[in-house]
Design an enzyme around this catalytic site. Structure first.
Site, PDB file in Angstrom:
ATOM      1  N   HIS A   1      12.679   1.807 -53.667  1.00  0.00           N
ATOM      2  CA  HIS A   1      11.408   2.185 -53.055  1.00  0.00           C
ATOM      3  C   HIS A   1      10.590   0.979 -52.592  1.00  0.00           C
ATOM      4  CE1 HIS A   1       8.637   5.405 -52.178  1.00  0.00           C
ATOM      5  NE2 HIS A   1       7.654   4.818 -52.819  1.00  0.00           N
TER       6      HIS A   1
ATOM      7  N   ASP B   1      16.625   4.553 -53.518  1.00  0.00           N
ATOM      8  CA  ASP B   1      15.247   4.952 -53.784  1.00  0.00           C
ATOM      9  C   ASP B   1      15.202   6.314 -54.482  1.00  0.00           C
ATOM     10  OD1 ASP B   1      12.559   5.584 -53.741  1.00  0.00           O
ATOM     11  OD2 ASP B   1      12.264   5.089 -51.634  1.00  0.00           O
TER      12      ASP B   1
ATOM     13  N   SER C   1       5.583   5.414 -48.262  1.00  0.00           N
ATOM     14  CA  SER C   1       5.743   6.504 -49.213  1.00  0.00           C
ATOM     15  C   SER C   1       4.869   7.675 -48.781  1.00  0.00           C
ATOM     16  CB  SER C   1       5.411   6.018 -50.624  1.00  0.00           C
ATOM     17  OG  SER C   1       5.870   6.918 -51.589  1.00  0.00           O
TER      18      SER C   1
END
Length: 709
Positions: free
Chosen positions: A681, A646, A560
């Site tokens: 995610h 995501d 991320s």
């Protein structure tokens, strides 16, 4: 033993990679993405983006054939590259699985008339949530995640909440990785779900006291919780009452409850500002009471005890302090515990007879018990020099013991009860590792590395005893550095597969996180964002100088915002890395921060800057944005992941980045993109499916360092 010794001996040899193996030569060729003219102009600067077509115009629905075909081609290439290493992946997976107690169970905790816990059945991918009467009786299954996940590629439980009368369970789940949860209700007497169904929720939810009313957050089309609603069980969801609506597009709302259970808390905020309202838990129809009006940069959260509000805030200092206020005048705060330059206060929990202050001193967790009548706080002492510790599950308000958790990089997760009067610690459970684990065989240390501006950056390191700091050992370096999220020096059974093969594993506590306080976070965001990237590069160089590795023997990983970190450091210092894994990486920063239609963008401006209105922010973001700064140079081997569903880092960011890297890089090193087509995610949701993805990353690193055999 022979296998471990062989791995250690191999790790000590000079690094002589097999170039064909590193390049990942197979019959299948890497996909070449189409280039289509596309440009944008802002602040007088025009930027070409020939891979912009990878964003499906129907997003969040993705059904564009060209997009899906390209992602599938990337997945086929990934599978082809990894196929020769399938045996290694399986070996690592079996090692990781062997360290997990398959029939794992948490320590039961009392809440009202019941003991609650969760457990895994042997071989199950998902948990069962359990309870039984305190007075004695049979175990009850509140929710069986495995049963709910049957036939689904993805399943993630969002939350559970038992009603005040202990007869109704509210629970939520996401079944595609989009993080849009559906709330359902279960009659715990019959085990049957009720007809009430609430789609489109996100975050926690709480029951009012003495009523069948549930407070919850509802997302809008941009995946932002802008409304807090109240649902009366049995009533049409369309008639749910609007409790609070957030008008600022950068803020998100949520709902919780004070530990005293006297007040429902409606909280809203962004990455630097907060605001809270209180509703009497037994009077859910009352209008929310504002604690203090929002002010840019002011953060606070609220607890309550005997009609006094306890406010944890950064009003006076980035170290935070504790203040009190009356319910009659909730915005008038009086100091209770002043800021301490050596103690970063991270949270406060009120109990009936005492309150607990948690924080960090020199980056290490501390827990203090305070009396409401004043006096010197009592600190709970932990045995190691580097560790992670804090309150665990403590649902009840009037207690004489505290449930706590403790771990370090060599000590497995430990659950204990601490007697509040004597501070005596009683260990209830130590994480079991069925395949065996001897902590005495491993060592951990914490070192400071000097960054280029003179700042001392702490690094937590673990390795198997016998690791030689002669530069020949492999080093795994992990970093994140954003949103004030501190990476704790905790335990991991996964990393043992690397430690036992001769690796040292290091966590760089770089600026952008709040490891050393909120100022540490502020020194890594907005105009100071590049400190984060420099810290990570300088940490690698510092560890090389200390003999932990040499250039090309350091592997790095982040996800991320940590994936953004990976993108920057391979642009700026590609020669350092033997291989890099970037998971769901936030790499198309400039484009994303200019796209107000994306779910998170407005709320992200306080973290990154707003390039739409601020040219200086535009220029700064452009100067480090990994996608914008890809250039014709040699890059290390790369393993990149994405999730089609995501909502945090959209799939096209890593896809575009990989395409541009393929176009411009001058090396023959392998570059792989794996997109989870049915996840978001966090990757795959089952515990063993997730383990296999970890095994793939580790196999990639071993392969690239010439340690795959």
């Amino acid at each position: 033993m022979k296998t471990v010794l062989a791995a250690l001996l191999l790790a000590a040899l000079p690094f002589q990679p097999a170039m064909a193996q590193r390049a990942g030569m197979t019959d299948i060729k890497p996909p070449v993405a189409a280039k289509k003219p596309h440009s944008t102009t802002r602040h007088g600067i025009t930027i070409d983006d020939p891979y912009a077509w990878m964003r499906d115009p129907g997003y969040p629905t993705v059904d564009d054939k060209a997009v899906l075909d390209h992602l599938q081609a990337e997945n086929a290439y990934f599978e082809a590259q990894m196929k020769p290493h399938a045996a290694l992946v399986d070996t690592l997976f079996q090692e990781m699985k062997g360290r997990i107690k398959e029939d794992e169970s948490s320590v039961p905790q009392k809440d009202g008339n019941w003991l609650y816990w969760r457990k895994f059945e042997k071989g199950a991918q998902y948990k069962q949530w359990m309870r039984k009467p305190v007075a004695g009786g049979a175990d009850e299954v509140l929710l069986d995640e495995a049963k709910e996940a049957e036939g689904k590629e993805y399943f993630r439980l969002g939350g559970l909440a038992v009603s005040d009368d202990e007869t109704i369970l509210a629970w939520s789940a996401d079944t595609d990785g989009s993080e849009r949860f559906t709330i359902r209700f279960r009659d715990l007497k019959t085990g049957k779900d009720l007809p009430d169904t609430i789609p489109g929720s996100l975050g926690g939810f709480v029951w009012a006291k003495g009523t069948n009313t549930l407070f919850y957050g509802l997302v809008n089309e941009n995946w932002r919780v802008d409304r807090v609603m109240a649902h009366k069980l049995g009533a049409p969801v369309a008639d749910d009452r609007l409790v609070f609506e957030e008008k600022d597009q950068g803020f998100q709302a949520g709902v919780g409850m004070t530990h005293s259970e006297r007040f429902i808390v409606v909280a809203t905020g962004d990455n630097e500002t907060s605001e809270a309202y209180l509703i009497p838990a037994d009077q859910p129809d009352e209008a929310p009471l504002l604690v203090r009006e929002r002010k840019k940069g002011l953060e606070y959260d609220v607890e309550e005890h005997d009609g006094t509000l306890f406010i944890h805030t950064n009003e006076d200092s980035t170290q935070f302090s504790l203040k009190t206020a009356s319910l009659d005048s909730p915005g008038d705060w009086e100091p209770l515990i002043a800021p301490n330059p050596d103690f970063y206060m991270t949270g406060v929990s009120t109990f009936a007879d005492f309150f607990v202050v948690e924080g960090r001193e020199r980056g290490l967790d501390q827990v203090e018990i305070h009396s409401y009548t004043g006096g010197t706080p009592r600190r709970i002492i932990f045995p190691e020099a580097s560790y992670s510790a804090g309150l665990d599950e403590n649902p009840e308000y009037k207690v004489s013991t505290l449930r706590m958790s403790y771990e370090s990089m060599v000590t497995p997760d430990t659950v204990m009860d601490v007697d509040v009067a004597s501070l005596k610690q009683t260990v209830l459970k130590v994480q079991e590792i069925p395949s065996g684990y001897d902590a005495s065989q491993y060592a951990t240390e914490r070192v400071d590395v000097t960054a280029r501006d003179g700042t001392k950056v702490p690094v937590s390191i673990v390795y198997k005893k016998g690791f030689k700091k002669d530069g020949n050992g492999p080093l795994y370096l992990y970093g994140y550095g954003a949103y004030g999220y501190a990476i704790p020096p905790g335990f991991s059974t996964l990393r043992l597969s690397l430690l036992d093969r001769g690796f040292a594993y290091a966590i760089a506590h770089i600026r952008g996180g709040d490891d050393l306080g909120q100022q540490w976070q502020l020194d890594g965001k907005l105009t100071k964002r590049t400190n984060t990237f420099h810290d990570f590069i300088d940490t690698a160089k510092g560890l090389i100088d200390l003999g932990y590795a040499k250039p090309g023997r350091v592997v790095a990983a982040g996800g991320s915002a940590g994936g953004e970190l990976m993108g920057v450091v391979i642009n700026e210092a590609p020669e350092l890395w033997g291989a890099v894994a970037a998971h769901v990486p936030f790499v198309d920063v400039l484009n994303t921060m200019q796209d107000e239609s994306l779910p998170l963008t407005p709320g992200e401006w306080p973290e990154w800057g707003n390039p739409i209105t601020d040219k200086a922010a535009f220029d700064l973001i452009r100067s480090y944005s990994p996608y914008d700064q890809v250039k014709a140079q040699a890059y290390p081997p790369l393993f990149v992941t994405a999730g089609l569903n995501d909502p945090r880092v959209t799939y096209w960011e890593p896809a575009k980045w990989v395409a541009k890297l393929r176009e411009l890089k001058t090396d023959q090193n392998v570059l792989m993109l794996k997109t989870n087509m049915g996840a978001g995610h966090g990757g795959k949701s089952g515990r063993f499916d997730s383990l296999r993805e970890d095994a793939e990353e580790f196999a990639f690193f071993l392969w690239q360092l010439g340690m795959a055999e």
